[in-house]
Design a protein around this motif. Structure first.
Motif: not given
Length: 218
Positions: A6, A13, A18, A21, A44
């Motif tokens: 990230d 995560r 990722r 979502e 993403a």
């Protein structure tokens, strides 16, 4: 192969989560099917190869997005019901009524509306699943749609049992509950889509109240 890191600080995560979502929150008036893998990876914040590594194909990504979203929706609905004020803790609650079940059901509907509103691409995919015929390609989509319907039907059953006991009538059949649940899901999806496309002035509170009013005894 390892997951992409990230960029933002905080707990990492998995790339898989990722990606899913990010797909669920797409809101550019195109379905997830219309996005290229390059676009999906960029949204993403992962490498294109990570999308293929995690899912193998865009079709599988779409199917798993519905699974992931359905699971998240169930968690949110259950959590909302647990937070709903328990029966008998308010001065205006009649301990001989089914206000506890009503409050729990309304809380679940609100959670569903808020979730659909916050995840436009997932909502569009549910609408797509609702419209699909029963064929091999659509089986996964139908299975996840039916699991959401079953969850709503279970909550309707609890509410209906409480109402039926107070009215001295027999509880509604499972078929009737599933028909009502399917209608509620379809209505919630339609409201969420309309809020994003043509009626942004519609308040979530009003949408929830309208849905609750569709259920006898709620």
């Amino acid at each position: 192969m390892t997951d992409d890191a990230d960029a933002a600080p905080g707990p990492k995560r998995p790339a898989r989560v990722r990606i899913l979502e990010a797909m669920m929150t797409l809101d550019d008036h195109r379905s997830v099917h219309e996005h290229t893998v390059d676009e999906l990876a960029a949204i993403a914040g992962v490498a294109k190869g990570s999308v293929y590594y995690q899912f193998g194909s865009k079709d599988r990504l779409v199917r798993e997005m519905l699974v992931h979203g359905g699971e998240e929706l169930r968690v949110m609905m259950d959590a909302a019901a647990e937070r709903a004020e328990p029966r008998g803790e308010r001065d205006d609650v009649d301990p001989d009524t089914d206000d506890g079940e009503r409050a729990g059901f309304a809380a679940r509907l609100r959670a569903a509306v808020e979730f659909l509103d916050a995840h436009p691409s997932f909502t569009g995919l549910v609408a797509f699943a609702l419209a699909r015929r029963r064929d091999d390609e659509a089986q996964q989509l139908r299975a996840e749609k039916e699991s959401i319907v079953a969850l709503l039907a279970d909550q309707l059953a609890a509410l209906d049992a409480a109402v039926a006991a107070g009215a001295g009538r027999a509880p509604a059949s499972r078929t009737r509950l599933e028909i009502t649940a399917t209608g509620l899901l379809s209505a919630a999806v339609t409201l969420a889509i309309d809020r994003h496309t043509t009626h942004p002035e519609w308040r979530v509170d009003d949408c929830v109240e309208a849905l609750v009013a569709m259920v006898p005894g709620a």
